[in-house]
Write a protein that holds these residues in place. Sequence first.
Motif, PDB file in Angstrom:
ATOM      1  N   MET A 270       5.710  15.180  27.667  1.00  0.00           N
ATOM      2  CA  MET A 270       5.242  14.849  26.319  1.00  0.00           C
ATOM      3  C   MET A 270       5.297  16.056  25.377  1.00  0.00           C
ATOM      4  SD  MET A 270       4.079  12.014  24.959  1.00  0.00           S
ATOM      5  CE  MET A 270       3.285  11.460  23.445  1.00  0.00           C
ATOM      6  N   ALA A 271       4.941  17.221  25.903  1.00  0.00           N
ATOM      7  CA  ALA A 271       4.910  18.416  25.054  1.00  0.00           C
ATOM      8  C   ALA A 271       6.296  18.816  24.572  1.00  0.00           C
ATOM      9  CB  ALA A 271       4.263  19.576  25.807  1.00  0.00           C
ATOM     10  N   GLN A 272       7.335  18.405  25.279  1.00  0.00           N
ATOM     11  CA  GLN A 272       8.693  18.778  24.889  1.00  0.00           C
ATOM     12  C   GLN A 272       9.197  18.014  23.665  1.00  0.00           C
ATOM     13  OE1 GLN A 272      11.574  18.620  28.071  1.00  0.00           O
ATOM     14  NE2 GLN A 272      10.082  19.206  29.618  1.00  0.00           N
ATOM     15  N   ILE A 273       8.662  16.822  23.452  1.00  0.00           N
ATOM     16  CA  ILE A 273       9.216  15.932  22.431  1.00  0.00           C
ATOM     17  C   ILE A 273       9.216  16.570  21.045  1.00  0.00           C
ATOM     18  CG2 ILE A 273       8.895  13.732  21.245  1.00  0.00           C
ATOM     19  CD1 ILE A 273       7.877  12.576  23.905  1.00  0.00           C
ATOM     20  N   ARG A 274       8.075  17.115  20.623  1.00  0.00           N
ATOM     21  CA  ARG A 274       7.955  17.707  19.280  1.00  0.00           C
ATOM     22  C   ARG A 274       7.914  19.232  19.334  1.00  0.00           C
ATOM     23  NH1 ARG A 274       2.876  14.279  16.700  1.00  0.00           N
ATOM     24  NH2 ARG A 274       3.323  12.240  17.635  1.00  0.00           N
ATOM     25  N   GLN A 275       8.379  19.831  20.416  1.00  0.00           N
ATOM     26  CA  GLN A 275       8.179  21.267  20.604  1.00  0.00           C
ATOM     27  C   GLN A 275       8.872  22.148  19.559  1.00  0.00           C
ATOM     28  OE1 GLN A 275       9.726  22.474  24.428  1.00  0.00           O
ATOM     29  NE2 GLN A 275      11.741  21.611  24.060  1.00  0.00           N
ATOM     30  N   GLN A 276       9.878  21.612  18.884  1.00  0.00           N
ATOM     31  CA  GLN A 276      10.558  22.398  17.851  1.00  0.00           C
ATOM     32  C   GLN A 276       9.948  22.201  16.464  1.00  0.00           C
ATOM     33  OE1 GLN A 276      15.007  22.998  18.554  1.00  0.00           O
ATOM     34  NE2 GLN A 276      14.707  20.985  19.461  1.00  0.00           N
ATOM     35  N   GLY A 277       8.937  21.344  16.405  1.00  0.00           N
ATOM     36  CA  GLY A 277       8.282  21.083  15.126  1.00  0.00           C
ATOM     37  C   GLY A 277       8.375  19.615  14.755  1.00  0.00           C
ATOM     38  N   GLU A 278       7.361  19.118  14.067  1.00  0.00           N
ATOM     39  CA  GLU A 278       7.313  17.694  13.707  1.00  0.00           C
ATOM     40  C   GLU A 278       8.241  17.341  12.549  1.00  0.00           C
ATOM     41  OE1 GLU A 278       3.386  16.211  13.154  1.00  0.00           O
ATOM     42  OE2 GLU A 278       2.723  16.718  15.187  1.00  0.00           O
ATOM     43  N   PHE A 279       8.493  18.294  11.662  1.00  0.00           N
ATOM     44  CA  PHE A 279       9.270  17.947  10.480  1.00  0.00           C
ATOM     45  C   PHE A 279      10.691  17.534  10.819  1.00  0.00           C
ATOM     46  CE2 PHE A 279      11.922  18.923   6.749  1.00  0.00           C
ATOM     47  CZ  PHE A 279      11.310  18.090   5.830  1.00  0.00           C
ATOM     48  N   GLU A 280      11.364  18.283  11.685  1.00  0.00           N
ATOM     49  CA  GLU A 280      12.758  17.979  12.012  1.00  0.00           C
ATOM     50  C   GLU A 280      12.896  16.950  13.133  1.00  0.00           C
ATOM     51  OE1 GLU A 280      15.380  18.511  10.476  1.00  0.00           O
ATOM     52  OE2 GLU A 280      14.813  20.063   9.037  1.00  0.00           O
ATOM     53  N   SER A 281      11.782  16.414  13.615  1.00  0.00           N
ATOM     54  CA  SER A 281      11.850  15.370  14.643  1.00  0.00           C
ATOM     55  C   SER A 281      11.312  14.065  14.067  1.00  0.00           C
ATOM     56  CB  SER A 281      11.086  15.805  15.904  1.00  0.00           C
ATOM     57  OG  SER A 281       9.746  16.179  15.599  1.00  0.00           O
ATOM     58  N   ILE A 282      10.016  13.851  14.165  1.00  0.00           N
ATOM     59  CA  ILE A 282       9.456  12.561  13.743  1.00  0.00           C
ATOM     60  C   ILE A 282       9.512  12.355  12.235  1.00  0.00           C
ATOM     61  CG2 ILE A 282       8.013  12.306  15.786  1.00  0.00           C
ATOM     62  CD1 ILE A 282       5.645  13.298  14.191  1.00  0.00           C
ATOM     63  N   GLN A 283       9.292  13.427  11.455  1.00  0.00           N
ATOM     64  CA  GLN A 283       9.298  13.250  10.001  1.00  0.00           C
ATOM     65  C   GLN A 283      10.709  13.053   9.456  1.00  0.00           C
ATOM     66  OE1 GLN A 283       6.848  16.289   8.100  1.00  0.00           O
ATOM     67  NE2 GLN A 283       5.299  16.104   9.698  1.00  0.00           N
ATOM     68  N   ARG A 284      11.682  13.738  10.031  1.00  0.00           N
ATOM     69  CA  ARG A 284      13.072  13.512   9.626  1.00  0.00           C
ATOM     70  C   ARG A 284      13.491  12.089   9.993  1.00  0.00           C
ATOM     71  NH1 ARG A 284      15.915  16.271   6.083  1.00  0.00           N
ATOM     72  NH2 ARG A 284      15.294  18.235   7.072  1.00  0.00           N
ATOM     73  N   ASP A 285      13.004  11.603  11.123  1.00  0.00           N
ATOM     74  CA  ASP A 285      13.261  10.216  11.523  1.00  0.00           C
ATOM     75  C   ASP A 285      12.815   9.245  10.440  1.00  0.00           C
ATOM     76  OD1 ASP A 285      14.632   9.798  13.865  1.00  0.00           O
ATOM     77  OD2 ASP A 285      12.898   9.271  15.070  1.00  0.00           O
ATOM     78  N   LEU A 286      11.601   9.441   9.942  1.00  0.00           N
ATOM     79  CA  LEU A 286      11.060   8.555   8.913  1.00  0.00           C
ATOM     80  C   LEU A 286      11.867   8.635   7.622  1.00  0.00           C
ATOM     81  CD1 LEU A 286       7.226   9.246   9.424  1.00  0.00           C
ATOM     82  CD2 LEU A 286       8.477   7.178  10.080  1.00  0.00           C
ATOM     83  N   MET A 287      12.244   9.849   7.230  1.00  0.00           N
ATOM     84  CA  MET A 287      12.977  10.018   5.967  1.00  0.00           C
ATOM     85  C   MET A 287      14.344   9.356   6.009  1.00  0.00           C
ATOM     86  SD  MET A 287      12.064  13.847   4.577  1.00  0.00           S
ATOM     87  CE  MET A 287      12.431  14.722   6.088  1.00  0.00           C
TER      88      MET A 287
END
Length: 370
Positions: A270-287
């Motif tokens: 679980m910790a690996q999923i957003r380990q590079q930061g939320e903006f370029e993972s989940i938030q970029r997904d939303l955008m």
Amino acid sequence: MASGVNRKISAASARAHTRKSKQSSFRLPSGMFKKILVVLLMGFLAWAYQAIQSPAPKICGSLDGPPVTASRIKLSDGRHLAYKEHGVPKDRAKYKIVFVHAFDSCRHDAIEIIEDLGIYIVSFDRPGYGESDPNPKRTVKSIPMDIEELADQLGLGSKFYVIGFSMGGQIIWGCLKYIPHRLAGATLLAPMVNYWWPSFPANLSKKAYYEQLLQDQWTLRVVHYTPWLTYWWNSQKWFPACSVVAHNDAIFSRQDKELMPKFSNRKDYMAQIRQQGEFESIQRDLMVGFGSWEFDPMDLKNPFPNNEGSVSVHLWHGDEDLIVPVSLQRYIAQQLPWVQYHELPGAGHFFPLADGMADAIIKTLLSVET
């Protein structure tokens, strides 16, 4: 008598003079008030600018980033894409499948394998997730092109199958648009829908939109109309966060809650999923997922007009899905008769995890008898 009056007048004059002196002592120099306003405004703008700036991602393998532990390829633009292989070795595989993971997931979240069918599956971290480099220039088209390059570098052949779940399912529309010539078949599992796709009747999309939790309505408004505020909105503490990001129980159906124990193994990564930061993972997904698209999926023509029977596209959805409205999925299926629609009674968003579902989904895609 006159002297008494003069004394009174003199005393009154003295008091008035004192008041004037006191008032004049607090008077700001000419133009100072405007200068203070300008300074305050500049301070507010500086704060606002900092508030909307996302922190730099912690790139895997960089000095301050997480270590690289996954197999990776280097794409033509220099980015790295992490992947994981499942099933039989690809040189002995009868079927080769690329699996596209969901929102807030990674390469470890692949569909279960059917051991005896000779299936090879490769799952990969989408840009910014897990150990794949972020892609600040990501578009609806860019991930299908990443998939094509991944397939070429791994030697999957001229054609391969694609399966995508949730936000990954939405990406399959891009594959059908941009790389149909590479597809042997495609499956979309509870794919996310964009409420702003033009082909939706206004009353239908509006009704479905307002069925969401209020916090999700606001989140999607922000990412669609003011994407530059996405980081601020998802990091501020004044209003509730996106329910999917917060794992709010209110968005899970009865079946979803029953399937929760299936996620127990995710604690290992679980910790690996957003380990590079939320903006370029989940938030970029939303955008990207809820931004302005380069095409409308409901405008797609059958990409396999000359291969009826040998190439198929399947869309699966649960009629009790509280994350993606089934009403919009039904409408999409009506507009695209070449898509085979499978609606599952009583199923929620996580139906692919139910016992036996992975087998049914894969065998249907491969036209193998169940």
